[in-house]
Design a protein around this motif. Structure first.
Motif, PDB file in Angstrom:
ATOM      1  N   PRO A  26       0.805  -1.229   0.000  1.00 29.87           N
ATOM      2  CA  PRO A  26       0.000   0.000   0.000  1.00 29.87           C
ATOM      3  C   PRO A  26       0.835   1.275   0.000  1.00 29.87           C
ATOM      4  O   PRO A  26       0.353   2.323  -0.435  1.00 29.87           O
ATOM      5  N   GLU A  27       2.073   1.211   0.436  1.00 31.64           N
ATOM      6  CA  GLU A  27       2.918   2.413   0.452  1.00 31.64           C
ATOM      7  C   GLU A  27       3.251   2.912  -0.948  1.00 31.64           C
ATOM      8  O   GLU A  27       3.660   4.056  -1.126  1.00 31.64           O
ATOM      9  N   TRP A  28       3.068   2.083  -1.970  1.00 31.50           N
ATOM     10  CA  TRP A  28       3.300   2.510  -3.344  1.00 31.50           C
ATOM     11  C   TRP A  28       2.216   3.456  -3.841  1.00 31.50           C
ATOM     12  O   TRP A  28       2.395   4.138  -4.859  1.00 31.50           O
ATOM     13  N   ASP A  33      -0.903   8.800  -6.245  1.00 24.19           N
ATOM     14  CA  ASP A  33      -1.552   9.989  -5.686  1.00 24.19           C
ATOM     15  C   ASP A  33      -0.821  11.270  -6.086  1.00 24.19           C
ATOM     16  O   ASP A  33      -1.449  12.287  -6.359  1.00 24.19           O
ATOM     17  N   ALA A  34       0.496  11.226  -6.148  1.00 27.79           N
ATOM     18  CA  ALA A  34       1.289  12.410  -6.503  1.00 27.79           C
ATOM     19  C   ALA A  34       0.984  12.896  -7.922  1.00 27.79           C
ATOM     20  O   ALA A  34       1.091  14.079  -8.219  1.00 27.79           O
ATOM     21  N   LYS A  35       0.590  11.984  -8.786  1.00 31.98           N
ATOM     22  CA  LYS A  35       0.270  12.336 -10.176  1.00 31.98           C
ATOM     23  C   LYS A  35      -1.229  12.411 -10.420  1.00 31.98           C
ATOM     24  O   LYS A  35      -1.660  12.666 -11.548  1.00 31.98           O
ATOM     25  N   PHE A  41       0.006  -1.676  -9.719  1.00 32.20           N
ATOM     26  CA  PHE A  41       1.356  -2.064 -10.145  1.00 32.20           C
ATOM     27  C   PHE A  41       1.635  -3.444  -9.582  1.00 32.20           C
ATOM     28  O   PHE A  41       1.346  -3.708  -8.413  1.00 32.20           O
ATOM     29  N   VAL A  42       2.174  -4.326 -10.420  1.00 37.32           N
ATOM     30  CA  VAL A  42       2.522  -5.683 -10.005  1.00 37.32           C
ATOM     31  C   VAL A  42       3.976  -5.923 -10.361  1.00 37.32           C
ATOM     32  O   VAL A  42       4.391  -5.726 -11.499  1.00 37.32           O
ATOM     33  N   LEU A  43       4.754  -6.328  -9.385  1.00 33.02           N
ATOM     34  CA  LEU A  43       6.163  -6.650  -9.580  1.00 33.02           C
ATOM     35  C   LEU A  43       6.364  -8.108  -9.217  1.00 33.02           C
ATOM     36  O   LEU A  43       6.063  -8.527  -8.094  1.00 33.02           O
ATOM     37  N   ARG A  50       7.549 -14.522  -5.725  1.00 29.38           N
ATOM     38  CA  ARG A  50       6.693 -13.596  -4.999  1.00 29.38           C
ATOM     39  C   ARG A  50       6.249 -12.455  -5.908  1.00 29.38           C
ATOM     40  O   ARG A  50       6.997 -11.990  -6.749  1.00 29.38           O
ATOM     41  N   TYR A  51       4.994 -12.043  -5.711  1.00 23.99           N
ATOM     42  CA  TYR A  51       4.439 -10.862  -6.368  1.00 23.99           C
ATOM     43  C   TYR A  51       4.293  -9.767  -5.334  1.00 23.99           C
ATOM     44  O   TYR A  51       3.803 -10.011  -4.242  1.00 23.99           O
ATOM     45  N   ARG A  52       4.695  -8.562  -5.671  1.00 27.63           N
ATOM     46  CA  ARG A  52       4.421  -7.385  -4.846  1.00 27.63           C
ATOM     47  C   ARG A  52       3.370  -6.594  -5.611  1.00 27.63           C
ATOM     48  O   ARG A  52       3.561  -6.298  -6.793  1.00 27.63           O
ATOM     49  N   VAL A  53       2.255  -6.295  -4.939  1.00 29.99           N
ATOM     50  CA  VAL A  53       1.104  -5.746  -5.634  1.00 29.99           C
ATOM     51  C   VAL A  53       0.546  -4.521  -4.919  1.00 29.99           C
ATOM     52  O   VAL A  53       0.372  -4.525  -3.705  1.00 29.99           O
ATOM     53  N   LEU A  54       0.269  -3.500  -5.709  1.00 26.69           N
ATOM     54  CA  LEU A  54      -0.494  -2.354  -5.231  1.00 26.69           C
ATOM     55  C   LEU A  54      -1.908  -2.536  -5.750  1.00 26.69           C
ATOM     56  O   LEU A  54      -2.109  -2.662  -6.957  1.00 26.69           O
ATOM     57  N   ASP A  55      -2.884  -2.595  -4.872  1.00 27.37           N
ATOM     58  CA  ASP A  55      -4.301  -2.749  -5.191  1.00 27.37           C
ATOM     59  C   ASP A  55      -4.578  -4.082  -5.887  1.00 27.37           C
ATOM     60  O   ASP A  55      -4.819  -4.150  -7.091  1.00 27.37           O
ATOM     61  N   THR A  56      -4.557  -5.150  -5.098  1.00 27.75           N
ATOM     62  CA  THR A  56      -4.750  -6.507  -5.607  1.00 27.75           C
ATOM     63  C   THR A  56      -6.071  -6.664  -6.348  1.00 27.75           C
ATOM     64  O   THR A  56      -6.115  -7.295  -7.409  1.00 27.75           O
TER      65      THR A  56
END
Length: 74
Positions: A26-28, A33-35, A41-43, A50-56
């Motif tokens: 969630p920190e991503w 928000d800045a834009k 985003f999925v990494l 492992r997947y790192r996900v913003l907004d699953t």
């Protein structure tokens, strides 16, 4: 488009027998928000399986790539 779909399906359905871990990031959100943009985003980290996900929830929803595909294709 079928070749791309098949390639992505092979990539994301697992090259191994176990499901990859998903970690919420969630920190991503501050970058979006800045834009003033909506998105996800999925990494994927293959060495850690492992997947790192913003907004699953948004990442799991299908969207038409439209013109954004041209960027990756170029």
């Amino acid at each position: 488009m079928d070749r791309l779909s098949t390639s992505l399906l092979a990539l994301f359905t697992g090259l191994g027998g176990s499901a990859a871990e998903t970690v919420a990031m969630p920190e991503w959100q501050r970058h979006f928000d800045a834009k003033g943009a909506k998105g996800t985003f999925v990494l994927f980290e293959p060495m850690l399986d492992r997947y790192r996900v913003l907004d699953t929830a948004r990442a799991e929803r299908r969207y038409l790539p439209a013109s954004t595909f041209k960027i990756a294709n170029a």
